[in-house]
Design an enzyme around this catalytic site. Structure first.
Site, PDB file in Angstrom:
ATOM      1  CB  THR A  35      -0.890   0.045   1.265  1.00 38.84           C
ATOM      2  OG1 THR A  35      -0.059  -0.230   2.396  1.00 38.84           O
ATOM      3  CG2 THR A  35      -2.015  -0.976   1.199  1.00 38.84           C
ATOM      4  CB  SER A  67      30.069  -7.345   5.218  1.00 34.23           C
ATOM      5  OG  SER A  67      29.084  -8.172   5.812  1.00 34.23           O
ATOM      6  CB  SER A 125      14.353 -13.083   5.561  1.00 32.02           C
ATOM      7  OG  SER A 125      14.667 -11.910   6.292  1.00 32.02           O
ATOM      8  CG  LEU A 127      12.295 -10.384   8.483  1.00 31.94           C
ATOM      9  CD1 LEU A 127      12.913 -11.231   9.588  1.00 31.94           C
ATOM     10  CD2 LEU A 127      10.842 -10.062   8.828  1.00 31.94           C
ATOM     11  CB  SER A 129      18.722  -7.325   5.438  1.00 37.53           C
ATOM     12  OG  SER A 129      18.441  -7.755   4.132  1.00 37.53           O
ATOM     13  CD  GLU A 162      15.888  -0.753  -1.679  1.00 40.15           C
ATOM     14  OE1 GLU A 162      16.336  -0.526  -0.547  1.00 40.15           O
ATOM     15  OE2 GLU A 162      15.538  -1.877  -2.065  1.00 40.15           O
ATOM     16  CG  ASP A 174      10.706  -1.961   3.728  1.00 35.92           C
ATOM     17  OD1 ASP A 174       9.536  -2.057   4.141  1.00 35.92           O
ATOM     18  OD2 ASP A 174      11.148  -2.627   2.777  1.00 35.92           O
TER      19      ASP A 174
HETATM   20  C1  GLA Z   1       9.025  -4.005   0.276  1.00 41.52           C
HETATM   21  C2  GLA Z   1       9.192  -2.531  -0.039  1.00 41.52           C
HETATM   22  C3  GLA Z   1       8.208  -1.681   0.756  1.00 41.52           C
HETATM   23  C4  GLA Z   1       6.783  -2.204   0.610  1.00 41.52           C
HETATM   24  C5  GLA Z   1       6.721  -3.709   0.846  1.00 41.52           C
HETATM   25  C6  GLA Z   1       5.360  -4.280   0.557  1.00 41.52           C
HETATM   26  O1  GLA Z   1       9.372  -4.281   1.603  1.00 41.52           O
HETATM   27  O2  GLA Z   1      10.507  -2.120   0.254  1.00 41.52           O
HETATM   28  O3  GLA Z   1       8.306  -0.340   0.354  1.00 41.52           O
HETATM   29  O4  GLA Z   1       6.243  -1.861  -0.647  1.00 41.52           O
HETATM   30  O5  GLA Z   1       7.673  -4.395   0.058  1.00 41.52           O
HETATM   31  O6  GLA Z   1       4.420  -3.804   1.455  1.00 41.52           O
END
Ligand code: GLA
Length: 388
Positions: A35, A67, A125, A127, A129, A162, A174
């Site tokens: 969204t 790293s 994953s 989450l 990273s 990004e 994120d």
């Molecule tokens: C990835 C993108 C976010 C978002 C999600 C889906 O994590 O980086 O911006 O669009 O997918 O909700």
């Protein structure tokens, strides 16, 4: 952790004089998926796992990256005059992208740095990273060079890098969650206005459990950018018949009344998800505020069905995990989380059911898929910053 990483920095770079330490968390999104680039709401929270950096300013323009997760790659060297994406640069494209984006905004990086990175979020994953590495770099630059940027600026710069340096047309969720997270709270963010509100997630009788399907996704290679394009086209078609700026402006009823303007069934499904998921997110946060966790869970389940059938960003392994969760006692809600095409599920599980949840689903997943899943019972942590 800090002392161990400083020790390692010294081994790799020869000194630990004047080093500074930083952390940026990963995130899990509770509801509001796909969204954030459709002008809708999201409801993510920062995790206590994330990415660490130990940094020392240099007196020349050289950048040296190491790293601890990819120690076999050794030191990857670059230069402030070479902030361009390249395949050979591997993971360093993320911090370099953020450096590039700062410079583009007029923040001059006046010297190079030695940077040691260590992350404990499983890569790919779902989450975040990569977002945590971007936000981490933003926090490093703000601190090392004394730039006057807010944490929201850092999130936006991370997203910009990004999108424009690393080729994934992601939304803001994120980076925002990693930069702005707050312990024991999720962030109810309107991605259209960037207005946000913290909502306490105090689950007295339940835990948030993440399951990693161990099916890796790569947002750049995946259909993520395609989904975004499909939604943009659907929006343009709808704008022919209704005055809206984003799909997030529509209620379910308005969407149903105007959906025939969208000239392909696939795009109708994509737009339907974006509209309904936004409304679900608003309802879910209201339910949580009213302490109605059962309704919150049902909305999570509905979110998964929509992501599976209409948005088509799930995969076989994730659907198995969610189906197993739905059939397990003590599960309040379960869904895919993050960009999709693999990655993780998020479930809310009653305290006394967690052990059985992990054991039963772990066993059945391995039987059906042929490899093990990983389980994380998570806490909600704070956003990025300097490590004291
Ligand atoms: C990835 C993108 C976010 C978002 C999600 C889906 O994590 O980086 O911006 O669009 O997918 O909700």
């Amino acid at each position: 952790m800090k002392a161990k990483l400083i020790e390692q920095f010294k081994e790799i770079f020869g000194t630990d004089e004047d080093v500074r330490a930083y952390f940026a968390p990963g995130r899990v999104n509770l509801i509001g998926e796909h969204t954030d680039y459709n002008g809708g709401h999201v409801f993510p929270c920062a995790l206590t796992i994330g990415t660490y950096a130990i940094v020392r300013k240099r007196t020349d323009d050289v950048l040296r990256f190491y790293s601890a997760n990819f120690s076999s790659l050794g030191i990857i060297e670059s230069n402030l005059n070479d902030l361009v994406p390249s395949e050979a640069a591997g993971w360093t494209n993320y911090p370099k992208g953020v450096m590039w984006a700062f410079e583009k905004r007029g923040y001059k990086l006046t010297s190079g740095m030695d940077i040691l990175i260590y992350g404990n979020i499983p890569n790919g994953s779902g989450l975040s990273s990569s977002a945590s590495l971007e936000v981490l770099t933003g926090v490093v630059l703000k601190d090392i060079f004394g730039f006057d940027v807010s944490m929201i600026d850092i999130a936006l710069i991370g997203q910009y890098s990004e999108n424009n340096f690393n080729g994934c047309n992601c939304g803001i969720m994120d980076q925002f969650a990693s930069a702005m997270g707050k312990k024991d709270n999720a962030i109810f963010l309107d991605t259209n206005s960037l207005h946000y509100e913290y909502a306490p997630v105090v689950l007295e009788d339940a835990k948030i459990v993440i399951i990693n399907s161990k099916v890796k996704h790569s947002l750049v290679d995946s259909a993520y950018n395609d989904r975004r394009n499909e939604c943009e086209t659907a929006l343009k078609e709808l704008q022919e018949v209704v005055d809206i700026k984003t799909l997030g402006d529509l209620s379910e009823e308005e969407f149903e009344a105007h959906k025939s303007a969208i000239k392909s069934t696939i795009r109708q499904k994509r737009a339907k998800h974006a509209v309904y998921e936004n409304q679900r997110t608003i309802k879910a946060v209201a339910a949580l505020k009213a302490n109605d966790i059962e309704t919150f869970g049902k909305l999570m389940n509905a979110s998964h069905i929509s992501l599976r059938d209409d948005y088509e960003v799930s995969c076989k392994e994730i659907d198995i995990l969610v189906d197993l969760a739905w059939k397990t006692d003590g599960v309040i809600g379960s869904r895919i989380t993050g960009g999709g095409f693999g990655g993780c599920t998020v479930s809310i599980v009653k305290n006394d059911a967690v052990d059985n949840f992990i054991e039963t689903i772990g066993q059945m997943y391995e039987e059906q898929v042929g490899h093990k899943a990983e389980f994380y019972v998570v806490d909600i942590g704070d956003g990025a910053g300097v490590l004291a």
